[in-house]
Design an enzyme around this catalytic site. Structure first.
Site, PDB file in Angstrom:
ATOM      1  N   GLY A   9     -56.563  -4.762 -30.385  1.00 39.90           N
ATOM      2  CA  GLY A   9     -56.266  -4.107 -31.648  1.00 39.90           C
ATOM      3  C   GLY A   9     -54.952  -3.354 -31.611  1.00 39.90           C
ATOM      4  O   GLY A   9     -54.588  -2.737 -30.603  1.00 39.90           O
ATOM      5  N   ALA A  10     -54.231  -3.383 -32.739  1.00 44.28           N
ATOM      6  CA  ALA A  10     -52.925  -2.722 -32.810  1.00 44.28           C
ATOM      7  C   ALA A  10     -53.036  -1.236 -32.519  1.00 44.28           C
ATOM      8  O   ALA A  10     -52.176  -0.647 -31.856  1.00 44.28           O
ATOM      9  CB  ALA A  10     -52.313  -2.950 -34.191  1.00 44.28           C
ATOM     10  N   ASP A  11     -54.107  -0.601 -33.013  1.00 42.64           N
ATOM     11  CA  ASP A  11     -54.267   0.835 -32.779  1.00 42.64           C
ATOM     12  C   ASP A  11     -54.481   1.141 -31.305  1.00 42.64           C
ATOM     13  O   ASP A  11     -54.022   2.177 -30.791  1.00 42.64           O
ATOM     14  CB  ASP A  11     -55.419   1.383 -33.621  1.00 42.64           C
ATOM     15  N   ASP A  42     -60.981   7.298 -28.330  1.00 40.11           N
ATOM     16  CA  ASP A  42     -60.752   7.345 -29.781  1.00 40.11           C
ATOM     17  C   ASP A  42     -62.108   7.419 -30.473  1.00 40.11           C
ATOM     18  O   ASP A  42     -62.823   6.428 -30.597  1.00 40.11           O
ATOM     19  CB  ASP A  42     -59.976   6.094 -30.219  1.00 40.11           C
TER      20      ASP A  42
END
Length: 259
Positions: free
Chosen positions: A107-109, A129
């Site tokens: 995932g980009a995050d 997170d």
């Protein structure tokens, strides 16, 4: 330089504005898949105008929701085509080596969080997170490489599932109960959520540190996201709280791609 950053996750979107290296304003809104590119622009300009931010010089975005990502790219093309802009994904430099089986599926995050952890704190580091949908662990090794992590359900998702599937259970306030042994249904649910998720975080962090074969005193464990304080304050392994780590990572992505 005024940099606009958008971090779009499954349930919430965090919007931040940097003046050079300083985060001067930030907001959190819902991640509505029905919102069009034009509506995103109306939302952004409305928030920035209220903060007396008239002009944006650059844009950096990451998104984990495919339907919204389509609209963000349309937003980029229609409103920010003349500005330096980055949407984290293939072809965008992040500066952090990704050592997983399939780097394109990360995932980009998660990449952005790992980048910020490596740049700000140095490896080995673990990013926890905590958001409503998922609790995500991302690991940076001693060589500042992203090497993977773990994903568990989020607090809000778990509470929602309990209230839907349990005939005698209901949604409760996420607060610390009087004791870990709940004396009623509400306190029993609160105990399971607060102390249960704190135990989940501590258990996984401890196992990850063992897998790294690292000294626990030399591993930075960073809590980020819209984390519930009631859970984080009962986590023994968290060493740092940085709720805006992802926004900082987006700023770093901009710097690596546009100087």
């Amino acid at each position: 330089m005024i940099l606009l950053c958008l971090d779009v996750s499954n349930s919430h979107t965090t919007i931040g504005v940097f003046d050079d290296d300083d985060l001067v304003e930030h907001w959190q809104v819902s991640s509505d898949e029905r919102r069009t590119a034009d509506e995103w622009q109306v939302l952004v300009t409305g928030l920035t105008a209220r903060a007396d931010i008239d002009d944006v010089d650059a844009v950096s975005m990451c998104c984990t929701v495919p339907a919204i990502l389509v609209e963000l790219r349309a937003l980029q093309d229609r409103y920010y085509a003349d500005l330096p802009s980055s949407v984290v994904g293939p072809g965008v430099k992040t500066g952090i080596p990704i050592h997983t089986d399939n780097p394109r599926e990360v995932g980009a995050d998660r990449i952005v969080n790992a980048l910020a952890a490596a740049e700000l704190y140095g490896g080995p580091a673990i990013v926890v997170d905590l958001n409503g949908t998922a609790t995500i662990f991302d690991v940076v090794d001693a060589d500042n490489r992203y090497i993977g992590g773990a994903i568990a359900p989020g607090v809000e998702l778990s509470l929602e599932a309990l209230s839907r599937r349990g005939a005698q259970l209901r949604s409760v306030e996420l607060a610390v109960p009087r004791d870990v042994i709940g004396k009623n249904t509400v306190e029993a649910l609160q105990s399971g959520l607060v102390f249960g998720f704190a135990g989940l975080v501590d258990g996984l962090v401890t196992r990850i540190i063992d897998s790294l074969d690292a000294d626990p005193d030399h591993v930075t464990v960073i809590a980020t996201g819209s984390f519930p304080e009631s859970v984080v304050e009962h986590c023994d392994t968290i060493t740092t709280r940085d709720p805006h780590l992802t926004l900082t990572g987006l700023r770093l992505v901009h710097e690596k791609n546009h100087g």
